[in-house]
Scaffold this motif. Structure first.
Motif, short mmCIF file in Angstrom:
data_model
loop_
_atom_site.label_atom_id
_atom_site.label_comp_id
_atom_site.label_asym_id
_atom_site.label_seq_id
_atom_site.Cartn_x
_atom_site.Cartn_y
_atom_site.Cartn_z
N SER A 158 0.99 -6.94 3.36
CA SER A 158 -0.22 -6.44 2.71
C SER A 158 -0.65 -7.36 1.58
CB SER A 158 0.03 -5.04 2.15
OG SER A 158 0.36 -4.13 3.18
N SER A 159 -1.88 -7.16 1.13
CA SER A 159 -2.41 -7.90 -0.02
C SER A 159 -3.16 -6.91 -0.92
CB SER A 159 -3.34 -9.03 0.45
OG SER A 159 -4.41 -8.51 1.23
N PRO A 212 0.23 -11.82 0.24
CA PRO A 212 1.59 -11.29 0.39
C PRO A 212 2.66 -12.09 -0.34
CG PRO A 212 0.44 -11.13 2.47
CD PRO A 212 -0.47 -11.88 1.54
N ASP A 216 6.31 -3.73 7.55
CA ASP A 216 5.68 -4.14 6.29
C ASP A 216 6.35 -3.34 5.18
OD1 ASP A 216 4.09 -4.75 4.12
OD2 ASP A 216 2.23 -3.95 4.97
N TYR A 230 5.82 -3.48 1.91
CA TYR A 230 5.08 -3.33 0.65
C TYR A 230 4.85 -1.86 0.32
CZ TYR A 230 1.50 -3.83 -2.94
OH TYR A 230 0.80 -3.75 -4.12
N VAL A 256 6.35 -8.59 3.42
CA VAL A 256 5.22 -7.96 2.74
C VAL A 256 4.00 -8.46 3.50
CG1 VAL A 256 3.83 -7.93 0.64
CG2 VAL A 256 6.33 -7.76 0.49
#
Length: 305
Positions: free
Chosen positions: A183-184, A195, A245, A247, A181
């Motif tokens: 992303s935030s 993440p 990624d 997410y 992950v």
């Protein structure tokens, strides 16, 4: 990438179908692009080592990568390193510095068998992969025998898949794929869900649904999980040549609805393990009408079922 809470909530309320489809498309596009890269160099690198921290979606991504490779006419044998865990009652579980069971340690795995299988597989020999039952915390009698033909690739996933100690230089013959992950999410008050916090939400639901562990058990284990990532994953990330990624921006709306009743009242526990921002996010995410639109091949099923 950092997503804004307001944008997530707006899309969840206004167009849940489009929001889910767009999020899934971004993830699946990454998988397809990675498959194409693997095919381009499979003669020199017939092994794919899939690494990433807890709750990145390694199991689902390995399966989807295998399906994407089939679209290129390449068959993939998918192996999970989790199946090489040792039966819990047969060894002394290592402890971290705080005395918490360190289930991330490679010592929890049958290292001689795993190393032998990886080397034999790379040499084109047949291996019989064991099966580990996480609910019973024991190896079963099931095995799956397989070998790697010249026109096949092997996808091997696990948190130790880049480790020099375990793979024994196998990364030189492999495409090394790092899944995370990445992303935030920025909340309205400026709080940022990093993440690892988004991964905690995944893991808490997964552990409850599939591993018989309540949220408080995941909280107790979390600091040890993060320690394991620093010790057993971070030092080997330099091997990675491909990145995904996993997410899905809509997922936080679903996971928080499932989780918030169980973490309410646990503010100090969460602060103690570096998850106070997750506690502050209770009630922040909009509900989303996801069930009619959630695809069967979503990585989210790995966590919510």
């Amino acid at each position: 990438m950092t997503y804004k809470l307001e944008q997530i909530n707006d899309q969840a309320a206004r167009d849940p179908k489009g929001f889910i489809e767009g999020s899934e498309r971004r993830y699946h596009t990454q998988v397809e692009q990675t498959a194409a890269s693997i095919v381009a160099c499979m003669k020199q690198r017939p092994i794919v080592l899939l690494n990433g921290p807890s709750s990145s979606g390694k199991t689902t991504t390995a399966r989807l990568l295998g399906e994407a490779l089939m679209g290129h006419g390449v068959h993939a044998e998918v192996i999970s390193m989790d199946d090489y865990y040792r039966t819990r009652s047969e060894y002394q579980i290592p402890k971290d510095e705080e005395g918490v069971d360190d289930f991330e340690s490679p010592l929890c795995m049958d290292l001689p068998l795993l190393n032998d299988h990886l080397q034999r597989l790379a040499a084109g020999e047949e291996i019989c992969v064991p099966h580990f039952d996480f609910e019973k915390q024991s190896r079963t009698d099931e095995v799956e025998c397989l070998s790697l033909d010249p026109d096949e690739v092997a996808v091997i996933e696990g948190i130790h898949s880049f480790s020099d100690t375990i793979t024994g230089g196998l990364e030189d013959k492999a495409t090394c794929l790092y899944l995370s992950v990445a992303s935030s999410v920025s909340l309205s008050d400026g709080t940022v869900l990093a993440p690892e916090m988004l991964r905690f939400m995944r893991r808490a639901i997964r552990d409850r649904n599939f591993r018989g562990a309540p949220v408080e058990a995941t909280l107790r284990q979390w600091r040890s999980v993060r320690r394991g990532e620093r010790l057993y994953i971070a030092p080997y990330r330099h091997h990675a040549t491909q990145y995904i990624d996993s997410y899905l921006p809509y997922e936080s709306c679903i996971l928080m609805q499932m989780l918030q009743a169980e973490i309410a009242g646990r503010e100090e526990e969460m602060r103690a393990v570096g998850l106070h921002e997750v506690f502050r996010a209770i009630g922040c995410f909009a509900e989303i009408d996801y069930q009619p639109y959630l695809p069967e091949n979503s990585v989210l099923h790995e966590f919510i079922g």
